[in-house]
Design a protein around this motif. Structure first.
Motif, PDB file in Angstrom:
ATOM      1  N   ALA A   1      -2.781   4.217   4.424  1.00 21.02           N
ATOM      2  CA  ALA A   1      -2.545   4.064   2.904  1.00 21.02           C
ATOM      3  C   ALA A   1      -3.684   5.227   2.539  1.00 21.02           C
ATOM      4  O   ALA A   1      -4.642   5.336   2.337  1.00 21.02           O
ATOM      5  CB  ALA A   1      -2.676   2.603   2.521  1.00 21.02           C
TER       6      ALA A   1
ATOM      7  N   CYS B   1      -1.402  -3.203  -4.066  1.00 24.80           N
ATOM      8  CA  CYS B   1      -2.979  -2.880  -4.164  1.00 24.80           C
ATOM      9  C   CYS B   1      -3.598  -1.732  -5.464  1.00 24.80           C
ATOM     10  O   CYS B   1      -3.343  -0.467  -5.561  1.00 24.80           O
ATOM     11  CB  CYS B   1      -2.883  -1.398  -2.584  1.00 24.80           C
ATOM     12  SG  CYS B   1      -4.470  -0.905  -2.099  1.00 24.80           S
TER      13      CYS B   1
ATOM     14  N   HIS C   1       0.849  -1.211  -0.406  1.00 27.64           N
ATOM     15  CA  HIS C   1       0.548  -0.583   0.369  1.00 27.64           C
ATOM     16  C   HIS C   1       0.513   1.002   0.184  1.00 27.64           C
ATOM     17  O   HIS C   1       2.301   1.189   0.592  1.00 27.64           O
ATOM     18  CB  HIS C   1      -0.961  -0.218   1.478  1.00 27.64           C
ATOM     19  CG  HIS C   1      -2.180  -1.085   1.288  1.00 27.64           C
ATOM     20  ND1 HIS C   1      -3.298  -1.126   0.750  1.00 27.64           N
ATOM     21  CD2 HIS C   1      -1.881  -2.491   1.977  1.00 27.64           C
ATOM     22  CE1 HIS C   1      -3.688  -2.200   1.377  1.00 27.64           C
ATOM     23  NE2 HIS C   1      -3.118  -3.153   1.499  1.00 27.64           N
TER      24      HIS C   1
ATOM     25  N   CYS D   1      -6.217   4.305  -0.009  1.00 24.27           N
ATOM     26  CA  CYS D   1      -6.896   3.484  -0.227  1.00 24.27           C
ATOM     27  C   CYS D   1      -8.000   3.658   1.142  1.00 24.27           C
ATOM     28  O   CYS D   1      -8.989   2.988   1.395  1.00 24.27           O
ATOM     29  CB  CYS D   1      -6.806   1.796  -0.478  1.00 24.27           C
ATOM     30  SG  CYS D   1      -6.033   0.897   0.565  1.00 24.27           S
TER      31      CYS D   1
ATOM     32  N   CYS E   1      -4.551   2.357  -4.090  1.00 22.95           N
ATOM     33  CA  CYS E   1      -2.985   3.080  -3.663  1.00 22.95           C
ATOM     34  C   CYS E   1      -2.760   2.838  -5.408  1.00 22.95           C
ATOM     35  O   CYS E   1      -2.523   4.359  -5.637  1.00 22.95           O
ATOM     36  CB  CYS E   1      -2.909   2.264  -3.054  1.00 22.95           C
ATOM     37  SG  CYS E   1      -2.609   2.211  -1.238  1.00 22.95           S
TER      38      CYS E   1
HETATM   39 ZN   LIG Z   1      -4.127   0.104  -0.856  1.00 25.27          ZN
END
Ligand SMILES: [Zn+2]
Length: 109
Positions: A30, A57, A19, A32, A60
């Motif tokens: 992170a 990710c 992330h 996200c 991300c």
């Molecule tokens: Zn992430």
């Protein structure tokens, strides 16, 4: 006092995704929204390391505007859908002679 620079990517030692952190400290957050858990691995750079069993990710990666390779299990339904598409030459298509909307209007009248 300057804040310490955040690394490009972080992953918890038991997590499968790298992330992009937006905060440091305990359980860094992170891009996200995920909180990175446990002992944390951190790497500088635009891309996380490859070949450690983790992937980037997707959320991300999109927030950081970097190219990401979709995992195979995510792409398989798309590949299967593409495999089912049948290409037909335009001259072989039997187009209807009537305009269905005109037929329906005539029936309603
Ligand atoms: Zn992430």
């Amino acid at each position: 006092m300057d804040l310490p620079e955040l690394p490009g990517w972080m992953a918890g030692d038991k997590e499968r995704l790298w992330h992009a952190p937006v905060s440091g400290g305990y359980e860094p957050e992170a891009e996200c929204g995920h909180r990175i858990q446990g002992r944390v691995h951190a790497r500088r750079g635009v891309y996380p390391p490859q070949g450690d069993g983790r992937s980037m990710c997707p959320a991300c990666a999109i927030r950081r505007d970097v190219f990401w390779q979709a995992p195979v299990d995510l792409l398989r339904p798309l590949e299967e859908a593409i495999a089912r598409v049948v290409f037909v030459a335009p001259e072989l298509i039997k187009w209807p002679d009537e305009d269905f909307d005109e037929v329906l209007l005539a029936q309603a009248a």
